[in-house]
Design an enzyme around this catalytic site. Structure first.
Site, PDB file in Angstrom:
ATOM      1  N   THR A   1      -2.083   1.803 -10.158  1.00  0.00           N
ATOM      2  CA  THR A   1      -2.138   0.757 -11.191  1.00  0.00           C
ATOM      3  C   THR A   1      -3.061  -0.391 -10.780  1.00  0.00           C
ATOM      4  O   THR A   1      -3.422  -1.220 -11.598  1.00  0.00           O
ATOM      5  CB  THR A   1      -0.735   0.189 -11.489  1.00  0.00           C
ATOM      6  OG1 THR A   1      -0.098  -0.094 -10.259  1.00  0.00           O
ATOM      7  CG2 THR A   1       0.094   1.159 -12.292  1.00  0.00           C
TER       8      THR A   1
ATOM      9  N   PRO B   1      -4.811  21.692   0.515  1.00  0.00           N
ATOM     10  CA  PRO B   1      -3.474  22.199   0.172  1.00  0.00           C
ATOM     11  C   PRO B   1      -2.603  22.527   1.377  1.00  0.00           C
ATOM     12  O   PRO B   1      -1.422  22.144   1.420  1.00  0.00           O
ATOM     13  CB  PRO B   1      -3.790  23.443  -0.671  1.00  0.00           C
ATOM     14  CG  PRO B   1      -5.084  23.128  -1.334  1.00  0.00           C
ATOM     15  CD  PRO B   1      -5.866  22.348  -0.304  1.00  0.00           C
TER      16      PRO B   1
ATOM     17  N   ASP C   1       7.490   7.383   0.563  1.00  0.00           N
ATOM     18  CA  ASP C   1       6.342   7.087  -0.311  1.00  0.00           C
ATOM     19  C   ASP C   1       5.065   7.071   0.520  1.00  0.00           C
ATOM     20  O   ASP C   1       4.522   6.020   0.826  1.00  0.00           O
ATOM     21  CB  ASP C   1       6.606   5.726  -0.980  1.00  0.00           C
ATOM     22  CG  ASP C   1       5.478   5.280  -1.899  1.00  0.00           C
ATOM     23  OD1 ASP C   1       4.652   6.115  -2.299  1.00  0.00           O
ATOM     24  OD2 ASP C   1       5.451   4.079  -2.222  1.00  0.00           O
TER      25      ASP C   1
ATOM     26  N   ARG D   1      11.012  -6.920  -4.281  1.00  0.00           N
ATOM     27  CA  ARG D   1      11.323  -8.326  -4.029  1.00  0.00           C
ATOM     28  C   ARG D   1      12.438  -8.935  -4.861  1.00  0.00           C
ATOM     29  O   ARG D   1      13.155  -9.801  -4.329  1.00  0.00           O
ATOM     30  CB  ARG D   1      10.028  -9.152  -4.116  1.00  0.00           C
ATOM     31  CG  ARG D   1       9.109  -8.889  -2.928  1.00  0.00           C
ATOM     32  CD  ARG D   1       7.687  -9.242  -3.184  1.00  0.00           C
ATOM     33  NE  ARG D   1       7.090  -8.337  -4.170  1.00  0.00           N
ATOM     34  CZ  ARG D   1       5.836  -8.408  -4.577  1.00  0.00           C
ATOM     35  NH1 ARG D   1       5.050  -9.364  -4.118  1.00  0.00           N
ATOM     36  NH2 ARG D   1       5.371  -7.540  -5.449  1.00  0.00           N
TER      37      ARG D   1
ATOM     38  N   THR E   1      -2.606  21.403   4.425  1.00  0.00           N
ATOM     39  CA  THR E   1      -2.190  20.211   5.170  1.00  0.00           C
ATOM     40  C   THR E   1      -1.109  19.442   4.421  1.00  0.00           C
ATOM     41  O   THR E   1      -0.123  18.982   5.004  1.00  0.00           O
ATOM     42  CB  THR E   1      -3.416  19.309   5.429  1.00  0.00           C
ATOM     43  OG1 THR E   1      -4.352  20.061   6.193  1.00  0.00           O
ATOM     44  CG2 THR E   1      -3.041  18.045   6.178  1.00  0.00           C
TER      45      THR E   1
ATOM     46  N   ASP F   1       9.979  -3.029   1.878  1.00  0.00           N
ATOM     47  CA  ASP F   1       8.638  -3.453   2.314  1.00  0.00           C
ATOM     48  C   ASP F   1       8.776  -4.608   3.290  1.00  0.00           C
ATOM     49  O   ASP F   1       8.661  -5.776   2.899  1.00  0.00           O
ATOM     50  CB  ASP F   1       7.798  -3.867   1.097  1.00  0.00           C
ATOM     51  CG  ASP F   1       7.521  -2.690   0.165  1.00  0.00           C
ATOM     52  OD1 ASP F   1       7.327  -1.571   0.673  1.00  0.00           O
ATOM     53  OD2 ASP F   1       7.506  -2.894  -1.055  1.00  0.00           O
TER      54      ASP F   1
ATOM     55  N   LYS G   1       2.375   9.255  -0.311  1.00  0.00           N
ATOM     56  CA  LYS G   1       1.273   9.629  -1.220  1.00  0.00           C
ATOM     57  C   LYS G   1       0.260  10.544  -0.536  1.00  0.00           C
ATOM     58  O   LYS G   1      -0.917  10.220  -0.407  1.00  0.00           O
ATOM     59  CB  LYS G   1       0.558   8.372  -1.743  1.00  0.00           C
ATOM     60  CG  LYS G   1       1.447   7.409  -2.505  1.00  0.00           C
ATOM     61  CD  LYS G   1       0.638   6.251  -3.090  1.00  0.00           C
ATOM     62  CE  LYS G   1       1.479   5.270  -3.866  1.00  0.00           C
ATOM     63  NZ  LYS G   1       2.335   4.398  -3.016  1.00  0.00           N
ATOM     64  N   TYR G   2       0.724  11.747  -0.179  1.00  0.00           N
ATOM     65  CA  TYR G   2      -0.181  12.679   0.509  1.00  0.00           C
ATOM     66  C   TYR G   2      -1.333  13.111  -0.395  1.00  0.00           C
ATOM     67  O   TYR G   2      -1.158  13.327  -1.597  1.00  0.00           O
ATOM     68  CB  TYR G   2       0.584  13.933   0.947  1.00  0.00           C
ATOM     69  CG  TYR G   2       1.682  13.669   1.950  1.00  0.00           C
ATOM     70  CD1 TYR G   2       1.441  12.980   3.131  1.00  0.00           C
ATOM     71  CD2 TYR G   2       2.965  14.147   1.710  1.00  0.00           C
ATOM     72  CE1 TYR G   2       2.457  12.769   4.049  1.00  0.00           C
ATOM     73  CE2 TYR G   2       3.986  13.942   2.626  1.00  0.00           C
ATOM     74  CZ  TYR G   2       3.723  13.246   3.793  1.00  0.00           C
ATOM     75  OH  TYR G   2       4.735  13.049   4.693  1.00  0.00           O
ATOM     76  N   HIS G   3      -2.514  13.270   0.214  1.00  0.00           N
ATOM     77  CA  HIS G   3      -3.720  13.719  -0.500  1.00  0.00           C
ATOM     78  C   HIS G   3      -4.646  14.346   0.538  1.00  0.00           C
ATOM     79  O   HIS G   3      -5.278  13.636   1.323  1.00  0.00           O
ATOM     80  CB  HIS G   3      -4.394  12.511  -1.179  1.00  0.00           C
ATOM     81  CG  HIS G   3      -5.522  12.880  -2.087  1.00  0.00           C
ATOM     82  ND1 HIS G   3      -6.111  11.983  -2.938  1.00  0.00           N
ATOM     83  CD2 HIS G   3      -6.169  14.053  -2.296  1.00  0.00           C
ATOM     84  CE1 HIS G   3      -7.072  12.566  -3.626  1.00  0.00           C
ATOM     85  NE2 HIS G   3      -7.127  13.837  -3.244  1.00  0.00           N
ATOM     86  N   ASP G   4      -4.706  15.683   0.554  1.00  0.00           N
ATOM     87  CA  ASP G   4      -5.511  16.370   1.575  1.00  0.00           C
ATOM     88  C   ASP G   4      -5.689  17.803   1.099  1.00  0.00           C
ATOM     89  O   ASP G   4      -5.335  18.123  -0.043  1.00  0.00           O
ATOM     90  CB  ASP G   4      -4.776  16.292   2.932  1.00  0.00           C
ATOM     91  CG  ASP G   4      -5.730  16.291   4.123  1.00  0.00           C
ATOM     92  OD1 ASP G   4      -6.647  17.130   4.138  1.00  0.00           O
ATOM     93  OD2 ASP G   4      -5.547  15.463   5.033  1.00  0.00           O
TER      94      ASP G   4
ATOM     95  N   ARG H   1      11.083  -6.083 -13.365  1.00  0.00           N
ATOM     96  CA  ARG H   1      11.538  -7.437 -13.054  1.00  0.00           C
ATOM     97  C   ARG H   1      12.676  -7.835 -13.987  1.00  0.00           C
ATOM     98  O   ARG H   1      12.495  -7.811 -15.215  1.00  0.00           O
ATOM     99  CB  ARG H   1      10.399  -8.451 -13.227  1.00  0.00           C
ATOM    100  CG  ARG H   1       9.334  -8.399 -12.143  1.00  0.00           C
ATOM    101  CD  ARG H   1       9.883  -8.887 -10.820  1.00  0.00           C
ATOM    102  NE  ARG H   1       8.928  -8.831  -9.718  1.00  0.00           N
ATOM    103  CZ  ARG H   1       8.718  -7.772  -8.918  1.00  0.00           C
ATOM    104  NH1 ARG H   1       9.375  -6.660  -9.119  1.00  0.00           N
ATOM    105  NH2 ARG H   1       7.864  -7.832  -7.927  1.00  0.00           N
TER     106      ARG H   1
HETATM  107  O1  C5P Z   1       8.461  -6.075  -4.755  1.00  0.00           O
HETATM  108  P1  C5P Z   1       8.118  -5.165  -5.898  1.00  0.00           P
HETATM  109  O2  C5P Z   1       9.287  -4.909  -6.826  1.00  0.00           O
HETATM  110  O3  C5P Z   1       6.885  -5.585  -6.633  1.00  0.00           O
HETATM  111  O4  C5P Z   1       7.800  -3.771  -5.178  1.00  0.00           O
HETATM  112  C1  C5P Z   1       7.367  -2.659  -5.890  1.00  0.00           C
HETATM  113  C2  C5P Z   1       7.141  -1.502  -4.958  1.00  0.00           C
HETATM  114  O5  C5P Z   1       6.553  -0.441  -5.708  1.00  0.00           O
HETATM  115  C3  C5P Z   1       6.196  -1.772  -3.807  1.00  0.00           C
HETATM  116  O6  C5P Z   1       6.594  -0.943  -2.703  1.00  0.00           O
HETATM  117  C4  C5P Z   1       4.856  -1.330  -4.343  1.00  0.00           C
HETATM  118  O7  C5P Z   1       3.981  -0.915  -3.342  1.00  0.00           O
HETATM  119  C5  C5P Z   1       5.264  -0.140  -5.209  1.00  0.00           C
HETATM  120  N1  C5P Z   1       4.321   0.171  -6.281  1.00  0.00           N
HETATM  121  C6  C5P Z   1       3.991  -0.738  -7.269  1.00  0.00           C
HETATM  122  N2  C5P Z   1       3.109  -0.380  -8.252  1.00  0.00           N
HETATM  123  C7  C5P Z   1       2.595   0.833  -8.266  1.00  0.00           C
HETATM  124  C8  C5P Z   1       2.922   1.761  -7.298  1.00  0.00           C
HETATM  125  C9  C5P Z   1       3.810   1.397  -6.303  1.00  0.00           C
HETATM  126  O8  C5P Z   1       4.474  -1.850  -7.277  1.00  0.00           O
HETATM  127  N3  C5P Z   1       1.788   1.155  -9.239  1.00  0.00           N
END
Ligand code: C5P
Length: 236
Positions: free
Chosen positions: A121, A69, A62, A212, A71, A13, A64-67, A182
């Site tokens: 989420t 079928p 990543d 991160r 397409t 990212d 996340k396609y949504h359209d 984490r």
């Molecule tokens: O930096 P970090 O570990 O938080 O990055 C998590 C990655 O996962 C990011 O690319 C974020 O957009 C993605 N992601 C998320 N939670 C979700 C779906 C995707 O953190 N529910």
């Protein structure tokens, strides 16, 4: 899924390509996969994806396609042409959308993995209900994950907190790809409901999306090695 394959997918990212390469130049494809999302793809395009793959990395695209079928199936086919390892669609696009994409990819000699996004989420229960999905986020996740499996998808993206119940409901072969991971020593950043890498694997996660804690570490390679060691300790 094989025993020794890397379980970590590093989320690339970055707003700029040179920052991404500073990380990529310090890691290797046998240690992790890389996730390329909407920001980098929109800035840098498919050429960036191809360059990362040429450098020896398996890529989770990543988008996340949504359209409709047809397409979505065509977009999945285009992503497969780039040589990506994994891609995803919104399960709320419906059974026919998912199944059409599965069928299109099945025509290929080497089919990439197709994963469903259940409930973002970031959505609260009130927001979810407001857009017409009654019930709790957990109930919607369970329902959409079952639909994704039934439509032939390889797995879903989910919170590690949902991994244990989805693993139980969907069996050993369904892939659970979990962000929100984490290490015990890392900053939470803006994630709230997190799990350590070891606990996520114990809960049934197949692949951990980690951004991160690796990308912002002083020594990203050391951070990645430490996470891999924690995962291996659980698996062995
Ligand atoms: O930096 P970090 O570990 O938080 O990055 C998590 C990655 O996962 C990011 O690319 C974020 O957009 C993605 N992601 C998320 N939670 C979700 C779906 C995707 O953190 N529910």
């Amino acid at each position: 899924m094989s025993e020794n394959e890397p379980r970590v997918i590093v989320a690339l990212d970055y707003p700029r390509e040179d920052a991404a390469w500073r990380l990529i130049d310090r890691i290797q494809g046998d240690l992790c996969r890389l996730k390329i999302g909407k920001e980098m793809f929109t800035r840098l395009g498919p050429g960036f994806v191809e360059k990362v793959i040429a450098r020896g990395f398996e890529v989770f695209l990543d988008l996340k396609y949504h359209d409709i079928p047809n397409t979505v199936a065509a977009a999945c086919d285009a992503a497969a042409d780039l040589g990506v390892w994994m891609m995803n669609v919104h399960a709320s696009g419906g059974r026919r959308m998912m199944h059409t994409a599965v069928e299109r990819l099945a025509q290929r000699a080497h089919r990439p993995l197709l994963i469903g996004v259940t409930v973002l989420t970031s959505l609260s229960e009130a927001e979810l209900n407001e857009i017409g999905f009654p019930g709790s986020p957990e109930q919607n996740v369970a329902r959409l994950a079952a639909l994704a499996k039934d439509a032939g998808l390889d797995g879903v993206v989910c919170s590690p907190r949902e991994a244990a119940s989805l693993r139980e409901a969907s069996g050993d072969d369904f892939l659970l790809v979990t962000p929100g991971v984490r290490p015990a020593s890392a900053s939470l950043d803006d994630q709230t409901r997190v799990m350590t890498p070891g606990d996520a694997i114990r809960a049934g996660s197949s692949y951990l999306v980690v951004g991160r804690p690796i990308t912002a570490a002083d020594d990203p390679l050391a951070a990645l090695h430490a996470i891999n060691a924690e995962i291996q300790a659980v698996l062995s």
